[in-house]
Design a protein around this motif. Structure first.
Motif, PDB file in Angstrom:
ATOM      1  N   TYR A   1      -2.618   5.146   9.531  1.00 19.11           N
ATOM      2  CA  TYR A   1      -2.820   4.017   8.623  1.00 19.11           C
ATOM      3  C   TYR A   1      -2.348   2.712   9.248  1.00 19.11           C
TER       4      TYR A   1
ATOM      5  N   LEU B   1       0.852  -1.187   0.000  1.00 13.78           N
ATOM      6  CA  LEU B   1       0.000   0.000   0.000  1.00 13.78           C
ATOM      7  C   LEU B   1       0.885   1.234   0.000  1.00 13.78           C
TER       8      LEU B   1
ATOM      9  N   THR C   1       0.616   5.359  -0.259  1.00 12.36           N
ATOM     10  CA  THR C   1      -0.189   6.573  -0.342  1.00 12.36           C
ATOM     11  C   THR C   1       0.527   7.573  -1.248  1.00 12.36           C
TER      12      THR C   1
ATOM     13  N   LEU D   1      -6.931   3.838  -5.865  1.00 10.44           N
ATOM     14  CA  LEU D   1      -8.091   4.267  -5.088  1.00 10.44           C
ATOM     15  C   LEU D   1      -7.914   5.696  -4.581  1.00 10.44           C
ATOM     16  N   GLN D   2      -9.002   6.417  -4.542  1.00  8.13           N
ATOM     17  CA  GLN D   2      -8.954   7.793  -4.044  1.00  8.13           C
ATOM     18  C   GLN D   2      -9.156   7.802  -2.531  1.00  8.13           C
ATOM     19  N   ALA D   3      -8.268   8.514  -1.833  1.00 13.67           N
ATOM     20  CA  ALA D   3      -8.387   8.624  -0.378  1.00 13.67           C
ATOM     21  C   ALA D   3      -7.521   9.775   0.113  1.00 13.67           C
TER      22      ALA D   3
ATOM     23  N   THR E   1      -2.848   5.077  -3.650  1.00 20.42           N
ATOM     24  CA  THR E   1      -3.906   6.033  -3.333  1.00 20.42           C
ATOM     25  C   THR E   1      -3.520   7.419  -3.853  1.00 20.42           C
ATOM     26  N   TYR E   2      -4.553   8.226  -4.046  1.00 21.31           N
ATOM     27  CA  TYR E   2      -4.355   9.618  -4.455  1.00 21.31           C
ATOM     28  C   TYR E   2      -5.501  10.421  -3.877  1.00 21.31           C
ATOM     29  N   HIS E   3      -5.308  11.731  -3.823  1.00 23.04           N
ATOM     30  CA  HIS E   3      -6.378  12.601  -3.345  1.00 23.04           C
ATOM     31  C   HIS E   3      -6.920  13.439  -4.494  1.00 23.04           C
TER      32      HIS E   3
ATOM     33  N   LEU F   1     -11.342   3.440   2.756  1.00 21.40           N
ATOM     34  CA  LEU F   1     -10.251   2.775   2.046  1.00 21.40           C
ATOM     35  C   LEU F   1     -10.013   1.381   2.613  1.00 21.40           C
TER      36      LEU F   1
ATOM     37  N   ASP G   1     -12.276   8.918   4.985  1.00 27.02           N
ATOM     38  CA  ASP G   1     -11.636   8.365   3.788  1.00 27.02           C
ATOM     39  C   ASP G   1     -10.788   7.153   4.144  1.00 27.02           C
ATOM     40  N   THR G   2     -10.068   7.254   5.252  1.00 26.22           N
ATOM     41  CA  THR G   2      -9.212   6.148   5.685  1.00 26.22           C
ATOM     42  C   THR G   2     -10.043   4.907   5.991  1.00 26.22           C
TER      43      THR G   2
END
Length: 277
Positions: free
Chosen positions: A126, A12, A14, A64-66, A38-40, A77, A73-74
């Protein structure tokens, strides 16, 4: 044969859709890992990313967007990951967001808190949420830092402060998790020409012409070099390294100073008129 084998492992990362995060994902994937990125903000091309993995004969990532600073969001996810994975084997905390500081008047507690919530605490948040979701901590945790805590950079005040917090937490987390079979380290990198550099310092606009005068091209670190260091720390060959901050800079941070500029002028590698102008 390769020394590295990450087949059946889930990584994983981020902020994994560009720059160092993406280079790290590609490095893991080419050794068989399944990567979750992940991305924002949506400033990436998923098709282009997938093609980059395919070119390395690697498994395309799950993207995945988070927002790492948003608890909801966390949680969302982790719910998605629980449906996709048996466990998170390696967690790379790579996101860094902070206001650019132009003067002392820009200092604010709100800005500092924002910097820490994005750049430091996700390594903790996380990790806790992964354990809560899967019942087990990742085997390896890596935080991405920079040389900012030790070297001045324009506008970098709060980024450097938040990275310092990350590095201190790394040491304490290595103690807190010492009985959990988890190894945690931080990797510092020198300046890398990425979108983040452009966003933070305006590189590619005002800074680039100046840097090209004084900084040889081989002084820049490539994202792939940082990725290789991360791979090594998560390979099983470096398990005696725990709670440490490792600097990836080819030793350049030591000699990149006024004396180095002077030496290059003496050698004729840099003209005096360039220095004066």
């Amino acid at each position: 044969m390769s020394l590295f084998d990450f087949s059946q492992q889930v990584i994983l990362i981020t902020g994994g859709t560009r720059g160092i995060g993406l280079a790290t994902a590609l490095a893991f994937a080419q050794y068989g890992a399944k990567c979750i990125l992940t991305y924002h903000w949506g400033d990436h091309d998923e098709e282009e990313i997938n093609q980059a993995f395919i070119q390395k004969q690697a498994i395309p990532p799950l993207i995945l967007q988070a927002n790492v600073a948003n608890q909801e969001d966390t949680e969302n996810l982790m719910t998605q990951l629980k449906e996709q994975c048996r466990q998170i084997d390696i967690f790379i905390s790579n996101v860094s967001v902070a206001p650019v500081i132009k003067s002392f008047e820009d200092y604010s507690l709100k800005g500092l808190k924002q910097s820490i919530s994005y750049s430091s605490f996700p390594m903790v948040a996380y990790t806790k949420k992964i354990h809560e979701t899967f019942g087990k901590y990742p085997r390896y945790i890596i935080g991405m830092s920079s040389t900012g805590p030790n070297h001045y950079a324009y506008g970098y005040d709060f980024v450097a402060a938040s990275k310092t917090v990350m590095e201190v937490l790394c040491r304490y987390l290595s103690y807190r998790l010492k009985t959990e079979n988890t190894i945690i380290n931080v990797v510092r990198s020198r300046g890398i020409r990425t979108k983040s550099l452009e966003d933070t310092f305006g590189y590619g606009k005002d800074l680039e012409p100046f840097v090209e005068k004084f900084v040889p091209d081989n002084y820049w670190i490539e994202p792939e070099e940082v990725a290789k260091a991360v791979i090594s720390l998560c390979s099983g060959y470096c398990d005696a390294i725990n709670g440490q901050t490792i600097t990836v800079d080819r030793g350049i941070s030591f000699f990149d100073n006024f004396m180095d500029i002077y030496t290059r002028v003496k050698k004729g590698e840099l003209e005096i008129k360039e220095v004066i102008s």
